[in-house]
Design a protein around this motif. Structure first.
Motif, PDB file in Angstrom:
ATOM      1  N   ARG A   1      49.439  39.062  60.516  1.00  7.34           N
ATOM      2  CA  ARG A   1      49.909  38.192  59.441  1.00  7.34           C
ATOM      3  C   ARG A   1      48.884  38.043  58.326  1.00  7.34           C
ATOM      4  NH1 ARG A   1      52.821  33.164  62.731  1.00  7.34           N
ATOM      5  NH2 ARG A   1      54.507  34.411  63.654  1.00  7.34           N
ATOM      6  N   ARG A   2      47.617  37.943  58.698  1.00  4.27           N
ATOM      7  CA  ARG A   2      46.576  37.795  57.672  1.00  4.27           C
ATOM      8  C   ARG A   2      46.520  39.018  56.775  1.00  4.27           C
ATOM      9  NH1 ARG A   2      41.550  39.379  56.876  1.00  4.27           N
ATOM     10  NH2 ARG A   2      41.492  40.489  58.856  1.00  4.27           N
ATOM     11  N   GLU A   3      46.589  40.202  57.380  1.00  3.69           N
ATOM     12  CA  GLU A   3      46.560  41.427  56.575  1.00  3.69           C
ATOM     13  C   GLU A   3      47.836  41.584  55.760  1.00  3.69           C
ATOM     14  OE1 GLU A   3      43.558  44.159  59.314  1.00  3.69           O
ATOM     15  OE2 GLU A   3      45.630  44.789  59.002  1.00  3.69           O
ATOM     16  N   ASN A   4      48.962  41.128  56.300  1.00  7.17           N
ATOM     17  CA  ASN A   4      50.206  41.183  55.520  1.00  7.17           C
ATOM     18  C   ASN A   4      50.080  40.334  54.262  1.00  7.17           C
ATOM     19  OD1 ASN A   4      51.512  42.911  57.280  1.00  7.17           O
ATOM     20  ND2 ASN A   4      52.529  41.279  58.419  1.00  7.17           N
ATOM     21  N   ASP A   5      49.499  39.145  54.389  1.00  6.56           N
ATOM     22  CA  ASP A   5      49.288  38.284  53.225  1.00  6.56           C
ATOM     23  C   ASP A   5      48.345  38.942  52.221  1.00  6.56           C
ATOM     24  OD1 ASP A   5      50.987  36.230  53.801  1.00  6.56           O
ATOM     25  OD2 ASP A   5      49.463  34.886  54.612  1.00  6.56           O
ATOM     26  N   LEU A   6      47.264  39.506  52.713  1.00  3.09           N
ATOM     27  CA  LEU A   6      46.296  40.164  51.838  1.00  3.09           C
ATOM     28  C   LEU A   6      46.944  41.320  51.095  1.00  3.09           C
ATOM     29  CD1 LEU A   6      43.343  40.599  50.878  1.00  3.09           C
ATOM     30  CD2 LEU A   6      43.010  42.055  52.887  1.00  3.09           C
ATOM     31  N   LEU A   7      47.702  42.118  51.811  1.00  2.00           N
ATOM     32  CA  LEU A   7      48.344  43.291  51.218  1.00  2.00           C
ATOM     33  C   LEU A   7      49.326  42.885  50.123  1.00  2.00           C
ATOM     34  CD1 LEU A   7      48.742  46.405  51.485  1.00  2.00           C
ATOM     35  CD2 LEU A   7      50.663  45.899  52.978  1.00  2.00           C
ATOM     36  N   THR A   8      50.177  41.903  50.426  1.00  2.00           N
ATOM     37  CA  THR A   8      51.251  41.537  49.510  1.00  2.00           C
ATOM     38  C   THR A   8      50.769  40.671  48.355  1.00  2.00           C
ATOM     39  OG1 THR A   8      52.854  41.667  51.314  1.00  2.00           O
ATOM     40  CG2 THR A   8      53.506  40.405  49.375  1.00  2.00           C
ATOM     41  N   CYS A   9      49.851  39.758  48.620  1.00  2.00           N
ATOM     42  CA  CYS A   9      49.457  38.778  47.608  1.00  2.00           C
ATOM     43  C   CYS A   9      48.211  39.162  46.808  1.00  2.00           C
ATOM     44  CB  CYS A   9      49.223  37.417  48.268  1.00  2.00           C
ATOM     45  SG  CYS A   9      50.651  36.786  49.179  1.00  2.00           S
ATOM     46  N   SER A  10      47.404  40.087  47.308  1.00  2.00           N
ATOM     47  CA  SER A  10      46.162  40.425  46.610  1.00  2.00           C
ATOM     48  C   SER A  10      46.033  41.899  46.245  1.00  2.00           C
ATOM     49  CB  SER A  10      44.953  40.011  47.474  1.00  2.00           C
ATOM     50  OG  SER A  10      44.965  38.630  47.727  1.00  2.00           O
ATOM     51  N   VAL A  11      46.463  42.794  47.132  1.00  2.00           N
ATOM     52  CA  VAL A  11      46.269  44.228  46.891  1.00  2.00           C
ATOM     53  C   VAL A  11      47.393  44.816  46.053  1.00  2.00           C
ATOM     54  CG1 VAL A  11      46.015  46.481  47.997  1.00  2.00           C
ATOM     55  CG2 VAL A  11      44.976  44.456  49.035  1.00  2.00           C
ATOM     56  N   ALA A  12      48.634  44.463  46.347  1.00  2.00           N
ATOM     57  CA  ALA A  12      49.795  45.074  45.680  1.00  2.00           C
ATOM     58  C   ALA A  12      49.825  44.752  44.195  1.00  2.00           C
ATOM     59  CB  ALA A  12      51.082  44.580  46.342  1.00  2.00           C
ATOM     60  N   LYS A  13      50.181  45.738  43.395  1.00  2.00           N
ATOM     61  CA  LYS A  13      50.321  45.564  41.952  1.00  2.00           C
ATOM     62  C   LYS A  13      51.242  46.660  41.419  1.00  2.00           C
ATOM     63  CE  LYS A  13      46.150  48.266  40.885  1.00  2.00           C
ATOM     64  NZ  LYS A  13      44.827  48.243  40.209  1.00  2.00           N
ATOM     65  N   GLU A  14      51.650  46.512  40.167  1.00  2.00           N
ATOM     66  CA  GLU A  14      52.470  47.548  39.552  1.00  2.00           C
ATOM     67  C   GLU A  14      51.666  48.831  39.415  1.00  2.00           C
ATOM     68  OE1 GLU A  14      55.684  47.822  38.199  1.00  2.00           O
ATOM     69  OE2 GLU A  14      56.084  46.081  39.456  1.00  2.00           O
TER      70      GLU A  14
ATOM     71  N   VAL B   1      65.348  49.774  55.328  1.00  2.00           N
ATOM     72  CA  VAL B   1      64.076  49.213  54.864  1.00  2.00           C
ATOM     73  C   VAL B   1      64.238  48.728  53.427  1.00  2.00           C
ATOM     74  CG1 VAL B   1      61.686  49.789  54.244  1.00  2.00           C
ATOM     75  CG2 VAL B   1      62.640  50.595  56.403  1.00  2.00           C
ATOM     76  N   THR B   2      63.773  47.517  53.173  1.00  2.00           N
ATOM     77  CA  THR B   2      63.803  46.956  51.822  1.00  2.00           C
ATOM     78  C   THR B   2      62.666  47.540  50.995  1.00  2.00           C
ATOM     79  OG1 THR B   2      64.845  44.879  52.465  1.00  2.00           O
ATOM     80  CG2 THR B   2      63.504  44.828  50.483  1.00  2.00           C
ATOM     81  N   VAL B   3      62.989  47.965  49.790  1.00  2.00           N
ATOM     82  CA  VAL B   3      61.993  48.472  48.842  1.00  2.00           C
ATOM     83  C   VAL B   3      62.007  47.543  47.633  1.00  2.00           C
ATOM     84  CG1 VAL B   3      61.222  50.422  47.448  1.00  2.00           C
ATOM     85  CG2 VAL B   3      62.416  50.833  49.616  1.00  2.00           C
ATOM     86  N   ALA B   4      60.851  47.015  47.257  1.00  2.00           N
ATOM     87  CA  ALA B   4      60.780  46.069  46.151  1.00  2.00           C
ATOM     88  C   ALA B   4      59.505  46.282  45.344  1.00  2.00           C
ATOM     89  CB  ALA B   4      60.831  44.626  46.675  1.00  2.00           C
ATOM     90  N   SER B   5      59.537  45.785  44.114  1.00  2.00           N
ATOM     91  CA  SER B   5      58.339  45.768  43.277  1.00  2.00           C
ATOM     92  C   SER B   5      57.471  44.595  43.702  1.00  2.00           C
ATOM     93  CB  SER B   5      58.737  45.623  41.799  1.00  2.00           C
ATOM     94  OG  SER B   5      57.610  45.310  41.007  1.00  2.00           O
ATOM     95  N   PRO B   6      56.148  44.746  43.724  1.00  2.00           N
ATOM     96  CA  PRO B   6      55.282  43.629  44.128  1.00  2.00           C
ATOM     97  C   PRO B   6      55.508  42.357  43.310  1.00  2.00           C
ATOM     98  CG  PRO B   6      54.020  45.664  44.057  1.00  2.00           C
ATOM     99  CD  PRO B   6      55.376  45.985  43.478  1.00  2.00           C
ATOM    100  N   LYS B   7      55.895  42.492  42.055  1.00  2.00           N
ATOM    101  CA  LYS B   7      56.088  41.298  41.220  1.00  2.00           C
ATOM    102  C   LYS B   7      57.302  40.485  41.658  1.00  2.00           C
ATOM    103  CE  LYS B   7      58.664  43.786  37.603  1.00  2.00           C
ATOM    104  NZ  LYS B   7      58.632  44.219  36.182  1.00  2.00           N
TER     105      LYS B   7
END
Length: 202
Positions: free
Chosen positions: A68-81, A150-156
């Motif tokens: 869960r911690r890495e999921n948060d890091l990936l989605t909220c900090s690493v992901a970008k357009e 599988v859901t595909v979405a833009s990080p924004k």
């Protein structure tokens, strides 16, 4: 008599700053720093990814959260357009990022300036998207299924609601749904899963 008095001309003064070498004068010229200012702030560094990392057939990095911690890091900090965020639809599982922002230099006609929405439909990245979707299905509760949407979405469009539990996010807008095959992943991943199952069973 009869002569006009000449006007008096004021003496020209060249005013130049006077520099003093005394300690008091030097202190006066030094800008004062508030006592609670603290050390100067350093530029914010990019988060270091500690989780799983793969490379798609097209050379695009694919990042997978292990908890869960890495999921948060990936989605909220690493992901970008223009990255693409993936997750097994309706099931617990890892957050997966097709890191198109870090992809190799693009060849002409491969959409080097496209955003997430366009890249999700780009034929040049279909193999990379399939690879990432298969990983999202493999690292989810659908790993034993033959196929998994599988859901595909833009990080924004992926955000963390207030007071949400670690790893829990919401998708504001889905770019598309992709049919994944959990078993269509690198052989070493399947072998690792079988080994873990044997250890748990024994």
């Amino acid at each position: 008599a009869g002569e006009l008095a000449r006007p008096k001309v004021a003496a020209r003064l060249d005013l130049k700053p006077v520099h003093s070498s005394s300690p008091a004068a030097a202190a006066a010229r030094t800008p004062k720093v508030p006592p609670d200012a603290g050390p100067p702030k350093r530029p914010r560094s990019k988060p270091v990814w500690p989780g799983r990392a793969f490379v798609s057939p097209g050379g695009v990095p694919v990042l997978v959260g292990r908890n869960r911690r890495e999921n948060d890091l990936l989605t909220c900090s690493v992901a970008k357009e223009p990255d693409l965020w993936l997750h097994a639809r309706g099931l617990p599982g890892a957050h997966v990022l097709l890191q198109l922002s870090a992809r190799p230099a693009q060849k002409k006609g491969e959409g080097g300036c496209l955003g997430s929405a366009e890249l999700a439909e780009s034929e040049a990245h279909q193999g990379c998207l399939q690879f990432a979707a298969n990983l999202a299905a493999f690292y989810s509760d659908a790993r034993a299924a033959g196929k998994c949407p599988v859901t595909v979405a833009s990080p924004k469009h992926v955000f963390k609601p207030p007071r949400a539990a670690p790893g829990a996010v919401a998708v504001r807008q889905e770019l598309r749904s992709w049919m994944a095959v959990p078993d269509d992943v690198p052989l070493e991943l399947r072998e690792e899963r079988e080994r873990q199952q044997r250890e748990q069973g024994g």
